[in-house]
Scaffold this active site. Sequence first.
Site, PDB file in Angstrom:
ATOM      1  CD  GLU A   1     -25.093   7.792  25.888  1.00 37.23           C
ATOM      2  OE1 GLU A   1     -25.516   6.666  25.534  1.00 37.23           O
ATOM      3  OE2 GLU A   1     -24.323   8.472  25.213  1.00 37.23           O
ATOM      4  CG  HIS A   2     -28.026   6.226  30.944  1.00 33.49           C
ATOM      5  ND1 HIS A   2     -27.907   4.996  31.536  1.00 33.49           N
ATOM      6  CD2 HIS A   2     -26.767   6.717  30.831  1.00 33.49           C
ATOM      7  CE1 HIS A   2     -26.618   4.763  31.798  1.00 33.49           C
ATOM      8  NE2 HIS A   2     -25.912   5.785  31.365  1.00 33.49           N
TER       9      HIS A   2
ATOM     10  CG  ASP B   1     -30.843   2.008  25.489  1.00 34.52           C
ATOM     11  OD1 ASP B   1     -30.799   2.318  26.705  1.00 34.52           O
ATOM     12  OD2 ASP B   1     -30.029   1.213  24.960  1.00 34.52           O
TER      13      ASP B   1
ATOM     14  CB  SER C   1     -10.159 -13.993  21.414  1.00 31.33           C
ATOM     15  OG  SER C   1      -9.749 -12.654  21.410  1.00 31.33           O
TER      16      SER C   1
ATOM     17  CB  ALA D   1     -13.493   2.181  25.336  1.00 29.01           C
ATOM     18  N   GLY D   2     -16.723   1.589  26.442  1.00 27.60           N
ATOM     19  CA  GLY D   2     -18.101   2.037  26.222  1.00 27.60           C
ATOM     20  C   GLY D   2     -18.419   2.183  24.744  1.00 27.60           C
TER      21      GLY D   2
ATOM     22  CB  SER E   1     -21.079  -1.376  21.676  1.00 27.86           C
ATOM     23  OG  SER E   1     -21.991  -0.595  22.330  1.00 27.86           O
TER      24      SER E   1
ATOM     25  CB  SER F   1     -20.007  -6.867  25.323  1.00 27.21           C
ATOM     26  OG  SER F   1     -20.598  -5.650  25.657  1.00 27.21           O
TER      27      SER F   1
ATOM     28  CG  ASP G   1     -24.991  -0.613  23.193  1.00 28.19           C
ATOM     29  OD1 ASP G   1     -25.291   0.584  23.026  1.00 28.19           O
ATOM     30  OD2 ASP G   1     -24.573  -1.068  24.273  1.00 28.19           O
TER      31      ASP G   1
HETATM   32  C1  GLA Z   1     -24.858   1.120  27.496  1.00 28.81           C
HETATM   33  C2  GLA Z   1     -26.007   0.186  27.198  1.00 28.81           C
HETATM   34  C3  GLA Z   1     -27.017   0.832  26.240  1.00 28.81           C
HETATM   35  C4  GLA Z   1     -27.416   2.225  26.715  1.00 28.81           C
HETATM   36  C5  GLA Z   1     -26.200   3.059  27.104  1.00 28.81           C
HETATM   37  C6  GLA Z   1     -26.575   4.364  27.754  1.00 28.81           C
HETATM   38  O1  GLA Z   1     -24.103   1.336  26.341  1.00 28.81           O
HETATM   39  O2  GLA Z   1     -25.532  -1.018  26.657  1.00 28.81           O
HETATM   40  O3  GLA Z   1     -28.128  -0.010  26.073  1.00 28.81           O
HETATM   41  O4  GLA Z   1     -28.316   2.124  27.783  1.00 28.81           O
HETATM   42  O5  GLA Z   1     -25.345   2.354  27.989  1.00 28.81           O
HETATM   43  O6  GLA Z   1     -27.241   5.181  26.855  1.00 28.81           O
END
Ligand code: GLA
Length: 392
Positions: A35-36, A38, A69, A124-125, A127, A129, A174
Amino acid sequence: MNLSNLTTRFFELYGNPDEKPKLFFAPGRVNLIGEHTDYNGGFVLPCALQYGTYLLIRHSAGPVMRFASTNMEFRTEIPLERLSEKVGSQWVNYPLGIFDQFRQMNIAFGGFDMLFSGDIPNSAGLSSSASIEMVTAYALTVMLNAGQLEMVDLVKLSQRSENEFIGLNCGIMDMFAIGMGKKDFAIFLNCRTLEYKRVSFVLNGFKLIIANTNKKRGLADSKYNERVAECQLAVTYLGQKMPLSKLGELSFMQFFKMQDTIPDELVRRRARHVISENQRVLNAVSCLQKGDIVQFGALMNASHESLRENYEVTGFELDTMVAAAQKINGVVGARMTGAGFGGCAVFLVTEKVVNAVIEQVGHEYEEKTGIIPDFYLAEVSDGVGEIINHQS
Ligand code: GLA
């Protein structure tokens, strides 16, 4: 997702049922570990989910893009000459950013009628988007016969769109997971070279639970960009000792020897997270290859701890959720996933405790935070593609 209702809705909106639309799907993703890392040129290990975004699309009669949508009220028609302008903070900016990229590549197009429909929980994280971006990019290559664009090009242009059009300096994870995802495989990606390997992720006797904190991720984008800048600062300091363009180029031992070059304690901690997390991904991949799920889970726990202590992107809700899970027998590992600051956690658990975990964690989380969480069982699924024969 009821696809026949979706088609009915498409014709209600746009008429002309003789002109059939094509249907595309792009998944969301969950990151298992890394995580964090990329945007620091490091390693990640995400996989594609069964949840995602559907897009019905056909060429339209006039020089106009029509966007709708099933998830959002907002619908709009945009003439081709105004396609490069953002529309407030509306969801249509995600497909608009992709059109903008196609235009920058001088790929000509006319108007389209589009209906999007997603089942990824928003904010929600997971992805949602990037899933909209990738489904649009993939659909356009098919609709425009732009076969010169390979999947990795779509991944890169979607990331550029997010960086340039949306203004979030996100990495490539993502889009890459959404483009290259495969059922029953996690994707081990080197974000610096884009070399990747699919690692078997068949969970015999185990399940992945995604736990949504349902905490609104306010200010998440600005905090995210702040972390990106802090890592760049670490590179500037460390770069005085050796040529360096990304933190991911350093091994843990190299960093350990050089870390005092960073005068600022906070920046040093940010770098420590990135570099230790990179090593955890490598270890996690070898655990999967050996079938050592227990050690894999321990690495997930360690990842969360570093994101909490060093990177400071977890917060009360995610910490409460993860701690509630980690103390239950049968939970092999638990950590936040995605950008953090709210959003989701992911738990790896033995199959037989799934219901107990959801009940116990749900109860404790609600009691401590006052928020009702949601839980989903993740299925590791395929990446973006066209769904053929959907009208039959
Ligand atoms: C978000 C970003 C990714 C990545 C994560 C953290 O999802 O879109 O590119 O940096 O945070 O790992």
